[in-house]
Design an enzyme around this catalytic site. Structure first.
Site, PDB file in Angstrom:
ATOM      1  N   PHE A  58      -2.839 -11.393  -0.003  1.00 14.93           N
ATOM      2  CA  PHE A  58      -3.889 -12.425   0.064  1.00 14.93           C
ATOM      3  C   PHE A  58      -3.402 -13.815  -0.314  1.00 14.93           C
ATOM      4  CE2 PHE A  58      -4.218 -11.615  -4.538  1.00 14.93           C
ATOM      5  CZ  PHE A  58      -4.380 -12.919  -5.006  1.00 14.93           C
TER       6      PHE A  58
ATOM      7  N   LYS B 138      -1.063  -7.367  10.308  1.00 13.36           N
ATOM      8  CA  LYS B 138      -2.214  -6.835   9.561  1.00 13.36           C
ATOM      9  C   LYS B 138      -2.367  -7.788   8.369  1.00 13.36           C
ATOM     10  CE  LYS B 138      -3.652  -4.829   6.409  1.00 13.36           C
ATOM     11  NZ  LYS B 138      -4.546  -5.453   5.402  1.00 13.36           N
TER      12      LYS B 138
ATOM     13  N   GLU C 124      -7.094  -8.153   4.011  1.00 11.85           N
ATOM     14  CA  GLU C 124      -8.531  -8.111   4.311  1.00 11.85           C
ATOM     15  C   GLU C 124      -9.298  -9.122   3.460  1.00 11.85           C
ATOM     16  OE1 GLU C 124      -6.671  -6.018   2.715  1.00 11.85           O
ATOM     17  OE2 GLU C 124      -7.772  -4.583   1.473  1.00 11.85           O
TER      18      GLU C 124
ATOM     19  N   SER D 280       1.820  -5.968  -3.498  1.00 10.99           N
ATOM     20  CA  SER D 280       2.130  -5.460  -4.837  1.00 10.99           C
ATOM     21  C   SER D 280       3.218  -4.386  -4.758  1.00 10.99           C
ATOM     22  CB  SER D 280       0.869  -4.874  -5.454  1.00 10.99           C
ATOM     23  OG  SER D 280       0.391  -3.832  -4.623  1.00 10.99           O
TER      24      SER D 280
ATOM     25  N   CYS E 113       4.178 -14.792  -5.998  1.00 10.71           N
ATOM     26  CA  CYS E 113       5.198 -13.865  -6.501  1.00 10.71           C
ATOM     27  C   CYS E 113       6.359 -14.603  -7.151  1.00 10.71           C
ATOM     28  CB  CYS E 113       5.699 -12.998  -5.364  1.00 10.71           C
ATOM     29  SG  CYS E 113       6.523 -13.968  -4.109  1.00 10.71           S
TER      30      CYS E 113
ATOM     31  N   GLU F 168       3.007  -7.578 -14.455  1.00 10.34           N
ATOM     32  CA  GLU F 168       2.634  -8.709 -13.598  1.00 10.34           C
ATOM     33  C   GLU F 168       1.152  -8.985 -13.817  1.00 10.34           C
ATOM     34  OE1 GLU F 168       2.483  -8.153  -9.236  1.00 10.34           O
ATOM     35  OE2 GLU F 168       3.186 -10.210  -9.085  1.00 10.34           O
TER      36      GLU F 168
HETATM   37  P1  NAD Z   1      -1.794  -5.721  -2.260  1.00 13.57           P
HETATM   38  O1  NAD Z   1      -0.620  -4.834  -2.452  1.00 13.57           O
HETATM   39  O2  NAD Z   1      -3.086  -5.309  -2.869  1.00 13.57           O
HETATM   40  O3  NAD Z   1      -2.098  -5.889  -0.686  1.00 13.57           O
HETATM   41  C1  NAD Z   1      -1.094  -6.325   0.203  1.00 13.57           C
HETATM   42  C2  NAD Z   1      -1.365  -5.762   1.587  1.00 13.57           C
HETATM   43  O4  NAD Z   1      -1.232  -4.334   1.559  1.00 13.57           O
HETATM   44  C3  NAD Z   1      -2.776  -6.021   2.101  1.00 13.57           C
HETATM   45  O5  NAD Z   1      -2.696  -6.297   3.470  1.00 13.57           O
HETATM   46  C4  NAD Z   1      -3.530  -4.708   1.821  1.00 13.57           C
HETATM   47  O6  NAD Z   1      -4.522  -4.459   2.771  1.00 13.57           O
HETATM   48  C5  NAD Z   1      -2.434  -3.680   1.907  1.00 13.57           C
HETATM   49  N1  NAD Z   1      -2.530  -2.580   0.929  1.00 13.57           N
HETATM   50  C6  NAD Z   1      -3.081  -2.613  -0.305  1.00 13.57           C
HETATM   51  N2  NAD Z   1      -2.872  -1.449  -0.933  1.00 13.57           N
HETATM   52  C7  NAD Z   1      -2.170  -0.663  -0.083  1.00 13.57           C
HETATM   53  C8  NAD Z   1      -1.643   0.659  -0.161  1.00 13.57           C
HETATM   54  N3  NAD Z   1      -1.809   1.419  -1.241  1.00 13.57           N
HETATM   55  N4  NAD Z   1      -0.973   1.138   0.900  1.00 13.57           N
HETATM   56  C9  NAD Z   1      -0.787   0.392   1.995  1.00 13.57           C
HETATM   57  N5  NAD Z   1      -1.251  -0.873   2.116  1.00 13.57           N
HETATM   58  C10 NAD Z   1      -1.927  -1.399   1.091  1.00 13.57           C
HETATM   59  O7  NAD Z   1      -1.356  -7.181  -2.735  1.00 13.57           O
HETATM   60  P2  NAD Z   1      -2.262  -8.482  -2.868  1.00 13.57           P
HETATM   61  O8  NAD Z   1      -3.155  -8.329  -4.048  1.00 13.57           O
HETATM   62  O9  NAD Z   1      -2.859  -8.840  -1.569  1.00 13.57           O
HETATM   63  O10 NAD Z   1      -1.142  -9.575  -3.170  1.00 13.57           O
HETATM   64  C11 NAD Z   1      -0.638  -9.812  -4.446  1.00 13.57           C
HETATM   65  C12 NAD Z   1       0.642  -9.050  -4.687  1.00 13.57           C
HETATM   66  O11 NAD Z   1       1.602  -9.384  -3.678  1.00 13.57           O
HETATM   67  C13 NAD Z   1       1.306  -9.434  -6.003  1.00 13.57           C
HETATM   68  O12 NAD Z   1       1.815  -8.276  -6.598  1.00 13.57           O
HETATM   69  C14 NAD Z   1       2.417 -10.364  -5.588  1.00 13.57           C
HETATM   70  O13 NAD Z   1       3.492 -10.456  -6.497  1.00 13.57           O
HETATM   71  C15 NAD Z   1       2.829  -9.763  -4.296  1.00 13.57           C
HETATM   72  N6  NAD Z   1       3.536 -10.714  -3.450  1.00 13.57           N
HETATM   73  C16 NAD Z   1       4.864 -10.543  -3.310  1.00 13.57           C
HETATM   74  C17 NAD Z   1       5.593 -11.438  -2.555  1.00 13.57           C
HETATM   75  C18 NAD Z   1       7.081 -11.276  -2.409  1.00 13.57           C
HETATM   76  O14 NAD Z   1       7.662 -11.978  -1.609  1.00 13.57           O
HETATM   77  N7  NAD Z   1       7.724 -10.395  -3.140  1.00 13.57           N
HETATM   78  C19 NAD Z   1       4.950 -12.510  -1.927  1.00 13.57           C
HETATM   79  C20 NAD Z   1       3.575 -12.643  -2.083  1.00 13.57           C
HETATM   80  C21 NAD Z   1       2.864 -11.733  -2.851  1.00 13.57           C
END
Ligand code: NAD
Length: 492
Positions: A156, A180, A183, A233, A288, A383
């Site tokens: 997000f 994708k 959401e 994440s 991140c 985190e």
């Molecule tokens: P999230 O993991 O909740 O969701 C990320 C994506 O994965 C979304 O599209 C979601 O629909 C999907 N998703 C969620 N849970 C899932 C699962 N169990 N299996 C498969 N798909 C799943 O993350 P968020 O809250 O949207 O974003 C924040 C996180 O992203 C933080 O942990 C942040 O550090 C990380 N992030 C990392 C980077 C990087 O480059 N390493 C960059 C941006 C954000």
């Protein structure tokens, strides 16, 4: 740059085979702006049948796209770049509205995406292979080829930038790409999709499928999806990576972070105070690369006092945006309470910060500083993903490096010092994938690629730059031998 609140809602559709459409039986979820809590639209949660439709359309488009010369593909992507620049303000507004970041941050994310696109556009001029005579009359040649239908899953916190880490390179090298989006922030992705259509890319070459975890699982499982890029994440990254690996697919899954900023007594005050505060408050700490743990080495009280004062001056709604949703805000409140209960000294309490008057109903939290924490406490290890920095005091640089190495995450580590030798030592020994020297957010700019280590990344390589080219292509090796036919006289 002020946020303009919309008067109409945006009802997102999937982009399948070049048209906006959504299966009638799909559940829809309402979207709310973190600024005000107002309803700004809705998003469909796609099921396996919808995914099958999008993948089939992408697979059909991939056949022609892969054989379209790279220079022709690039011409359409040049048009996309023009449209992105012309619409950067609107995209920045859209990213801010749905993710809570400031409009300036939203636009900066779009422009960073343009940089990745510019890198992808340069690929048309690269020699895409090599050839050698490996023995008399026998040549070996390598040829870089696209994978077919590939998919990218985004978080997000960067509605435009993270999709744009993947889309340009994957398309430029000849794949059909399915996005994708999160959401929680699907609107900006739809606007990007419309610009790609307007640029004239053939229908199905770029698609969007909305949804959550189940949608991701179905996408990973679909037999015609050849490879995946994921950013989110660590728990989700690990899950997507394992699922893709079991299916024999290539996946590169970037995860979460607990970025350590090491401050030593000789640090330059201006660079350090600004670098630390900008890092943990930018994007309201929801990135991140945000500073999450300040490792204070030796006597640095003066610097920490100045960091607290600078952070205290931040005005919500002007300098810093909002928290994505109520669940995240509640989680952050609980993390602060737990840090205090564990014994940390609360130097700055963002829960007391004034929410902006014009954005009532939003999810706001000011900069928060927890000092004198022990390394094993949750606030120093986990985190938090918000504008909260924890300070751990250590006596030596050696201790600081041991702390850094013990943390399971490995996205970014920064050192603030005026001594080259100290900077070199940290750059050499720190375990993260991206190192900052007097830089609080050490994001590599193109052509250098983005990616962490340890549980901040599952899979090999990086997602942007040359890493992206590797990830979204495969090498074909051609070994050839030709007979000299004595009757081939027609050439002379
Ligand atoms: P999230 O993991 O909740 O969701 C990320 C994506 O994965 C979304 O599209 C979601 O629909 C999907 N998703 C969620 N849970 C899932 C699962 N169990 N299996 C498969 N798909 C799943 O993350 P968020 O809250 O949207 O974003 C924040 C996180 O992203 C933080 O942990 C942040 O550090 C990380 N992030 C990392 C980077 C990087 O480059 N390493 C960059 C941006 C954000």
């Amino acid at each position: 740059m002020q946020l303009t609140l919309p008067t109409t809602a945006f009802e997102c559709q999937n982009l399948i085979g070049g048209t906006w459409q959504t299966g009638i039986d799909l559940e829809r979820r309402d979207l709310h702006s973190p600024y005000t809590g107002q309803r700004i639209g809705s998003v469909p949660m796609s099921n396996a049948a919808e995914i099958d439709r999008v993948v089939k359309a992408a697979a059909a488009a991939a056949i022609t796209w892969r054989t379209t010369p790279a220079k022709e593909r690039a011409q359409l992507l040049f048009k996309f770049r023009e449209l992105l620049l012309a619409n950067a303000d609107e995209l920045g507004q859209s990213a801010a509205l749905e993710s809570g970041k400031t409009v300036a941050e939203g636009k900066a994310g779009v422009l960073k995406g343009v940089e990745v696109l510019e890198y992808a556009l340069s690929l048309q001029n690269l020699d895409d292979g090599a050839q050698l005579e490996v023995s008399r009359g026998v040549t070996c040649e390598v040829k870089r080829e696209p994978l077919g239908v590939v998919a990218g899953i985004a978080p997000f916190n960067f509605p435009a930038m993270v999709p744009m880490w993947m889309i340009p390179i994957a398309l430029a090298v000849g794949n059909a790409f399915i996005l994708k989006p999160s959401e929680k922030v699907p609107i900006t992705a739809c606007k990007l999709g419309q610009l790609i259509l307007d640029a004239g890319l053939p229908p199905g070459v770029f698609s969007i499928i909305h949804g959550g975890r189940d949608t991701v699982d179905a996408l990973v499982d679909h037999p015609s999806v050849a490879a995946l890029g994921f950013v989110g994440s660590s728990a989700a990254a690990r899950s997507v990576y394992s699922r893709a690996a079991l299916a024999g697919k290539r996946a590169l899954c970037l995860g979460g972070a607990k970025n350590h900023l090491i401050v030593v007594p000789d640090a330059d005050p201006t660079l350090t105070i600004q670098g630390v505060v900008d890092s943990f408050t930018g994007c309201a700490g929801q990135r991140c690369m945000a500073a999450s743990l300040l490792v204070a080495v030796g006597e640095v009280d003066g610097l920490i006092d100045a960091i607290v004062e600078r952070a205290r001056g931040i005005v919500l709604g002007r300098d810093m945006g909002a928290i994505i949703d109520k669940a995240s805000l509640d989680r952050l409140h609980r993390a602060i309470e737990r840090g205090v209960a564990d014994g940390a000294k609360l130097r700055l309490d963002g829960r007391q910060a004034k929410a902006p008057e014009q954005y009532g109903g939003g999810t706001w939290l000011g900069p928060t500083i927890l000092d004198h924490a022990a390394p094993e406490w949750a606030c120093a290890k986990d985190e938090l993903f918000g504008p909260v920095i924890t300070i751990v005091r250590v006596k030596t640089l050696e201790e600081a490096l041991s702390l850094e190495a013990a943390n399971p995450y490995g996205n970014a580590t920064s050192i603030f010092t005026t001594r080259g030798g100290v900077a070199r030592m940290v750059a050499d020994r720190a375990t993260s994938g991206m190192i900052g020297i007097n830089i609080g957010v050490p994001v590599p700019r193109e052509p250098f690629s983005f990616g962490g280590t340890k549980t901040s990344r599952f899979g090999a390589g990086d997602l942007t730059g040359a890493g992206g080219v590797e990830h979204w292509t495969q090498l074909k090796k051609i070994t050839a031998k030709w007979a000299q036919h004595s009757d081939a006289t027609w050439m002379s």
